[in-house]
Design an enzyme around this catalytic site. Structure first.
Site, mmCIF file in Angstrom:
data_model
loop_
_atom_site.group_PDB
_atom_site.id
_atom_site.type_symbol
_atom_site.label_atom_id
_atom_site.label_comp_id
_atom_site.label_asym_id
_atom_site.label_seq_id
_atom_site.Cartn_x
_atom_site.Cartn_y
_atom_site.Cartn_z
ATOM 1 N N ASP A 1 0.854 -1.162 0.000
ATOM 2 C CA ASP A 1 0.000 0.000 0.000
ATOM 3 C C ASP A 1 0.906 1.233 0.000
ATOM 4 O O ASP A 1 2.123 1.122 0.233
ATOM 5 C CB ASP A 1 -0.889 -0.044 1.250
ATOM 6 C CG ASP A 1 -1.797 1.160 1.361
ATOM 7 O OD1 ASP A 1 -2.328 1.613 0.327
ATOM 8 O OD2 ASP A 1 -1.959 1.660 2.486
ATOM 9 N N ASP B 1 -0.401 5.021 0.965
ATOM 10 C CA ASP B 1 -0.751 5.994 1.994
ATOM 11 C C ASP B 1 -0.621 5.390 3.385
ATOM 12 O O ASP B 1 -1.141 4.299 3.665
ATOM 13 C CB ASP B 1 -2.181 6.485 1.793
ATOM 14 C CG ASP B 1 -2.352 7.262 0.497
ATOM 15 O OD1 ASP B 1 -1.406 7.259 -0.318
ATOM 16 O OD2 ASP B 1 -3.423 7.862 0.284
#
Length: 411
Positions: A184, A186
């Site tokens: 991922d 963020d």
């Protein structure tokens, strides 16, 4: 060696060598044993703070006394030599698991409860290996014979009670041949949420942050939350995207993590619920192999408040991970996925090892492993990479600080 010795009964002797390490000890001892007609059946060696511990299971012709020769060898080198006649049957290894424990500090009491949990699960520790002392302490335990489910349950309790990050993985070919990392972005690769950076440029930071928190905690549907946040940007000039990119800040250890993975030959992919402008920038910066994110719709130089095509939500992340496995020809069990929010759970579940990085409770409770220290490169230790290996890989380059925002790193 007398040919008659080969047919004679042979005793199996365990020789234990301890003392100060030095070059040539193992070579010279093996030469001595060879000249005496001995065969080596098993051998293991470890050096801790330049102190050697060497064990050899050897067979010698019955009636042949090697004790004096080996004792003289040890005396000349300042080594202690011990002998024991043992069962000749080779040790058959039971199913093995790897337990990795890491924390800012691991005291004897912490290690005691970890090893105690291993023992109560029926496990025997075959080997202990320190992986790092910086930026965290980490140890790897090779465990045989443990009841896997009980071991995991007991260690989850230990992790919560002692605030230790613990992973339990099968010790097999899949772990030793892990070939891809999917991350991922963020709050994982970077410390920000890019939609919040955009909202701050548009003057809607507070409302966007509320919607982000609710989505990451699993309180509202991610796609609904994303579309609501993107609509806050309607009418804004596309220049706010570059302004937001300047304010991205890398997670501590991110550069070391990415650089080391590439040097080790891993394929690295990022899959984000954010936007392609940001992931493309990061992929180019770190030379990632793949990058996927949502596409912001822009017309006449302004954001429309909509995204183009389907939103990359939780299920899309898992689907993209499987697609990457097919594209790269990598079995799913050889993929490690890293994320922090509820929308990362299907992706982490699909991978061979799912690591929750400083994650929300909904993800941390379900992931294979958790890392709660604020250093992304600590994940390397969960993969069995040592700090010494990281430093050796970095020796030929001058690292840039991960503390600085990306605006300081732009060409």
């Amino acid at each position: 060696m007398n040919p008659d010795d080969q047919a004679a009964p042979r005793d199996t002797i365990l020789i234990r060598v301890t003392g100060p390490d030095g070059p040539g000890i193992t070579t010279d001892l093996l030469s001595l044993l060879s000249n005496a007609g001995a065969d080596v059946q098993d051998m293991e060696q470890v050096v801790v703070r330049r102190q050697l511990t060497l064990g050899l299971a050897i067979t010698v012709p019955a009636g042949r006394d090697l004790v004096k020769e080996v004792l003289l060898f040890g005396y000349e080198r300042g080594l202690e030599m011990n002998f024991e006649v043992v069962d000749a049957t080779p040790t058959r290894h039971a199913e093995r698991l790897v337990v990795t424990a890491l924390a800012p500090e691991l005291k004897p009491a912490d290690l005691s409860v970890v090893t105690g949990a291993i023992a109560t699960s029926g496990g025997n520790i075959d080997r202990i290996h320190r992986l790092s002392r910086f930026p965290v302490w980490s140890y790897e335990f090779l465990v045989e014979g443990a009841q896997g489910d009980k071991l995991r349950t007991d260690l989850i309790e230990v992790a919560a009670d002692r605030r230790i990050d613990i992973a339990v993985q099968p010790h097999g070919l899949s772990r030793r041949s892990t070939r891809m990392i999917v991350m991922d972005v963020d709050s994982t690769l970077i410390r920000n949420e890019v939609i919040d950076l955009l909202a701050a440029e548009a003057g809607h930071e507070a409302r966007s942050a509320e919607l982000t928190a609710a989505a990451m905690a699993g309180e509202i549907d991610f796609e609904t939350s994303l579309r609501q946040r993107v609509r806050l940007l309607a009418g804004q000039p596309e220049g706010i995207i570059e302004a937001a990119i300047v304010h991205m800040s890398l997670t501590r250890g991110a550069r070391t993590f990415a650089r080391t993975l590439k040097r080790l030959g891993y394929k690295v992919a990022i899959i984000s619920g954010g936007f392609t402008h940001f992931t493309d920038h990061l992929a180019q910066r770190f030379k990632f192999d793949h990058a996927y994110a949502n596409v912001l719709e822009i017309r006449d130089g302004r954001l429309t408040g909509e995204v183009v095509g389907d939103v990359i939500d939780a299920e899309a992340k898992a689907r993209l991970l499987r697609q990457l496995a097919y594209i790269e020809g990598v079995p799913l069990e050889q993929i490690v996925a890293v994320g922090d929010g509820a929308n990362d759970l299907p992706m982490l579940t699909a991978a061979g090892l799912g690591i929750a990085f400083n994650a929300k409770p909904v993800l941390a409770e379900s992931a294979d492993a958790t890392v709660n220290v604020p250093y992304l490169d600590a994940i390397l230790f969960m993969l069995g990479v040592t700090r010494e290996e990281v430093e050796a890989a970095d020796a030929s380059t001058t690292p840039l600080s991960a503390e600085r925002p990306l605006s300081k790193l732009l060409p």
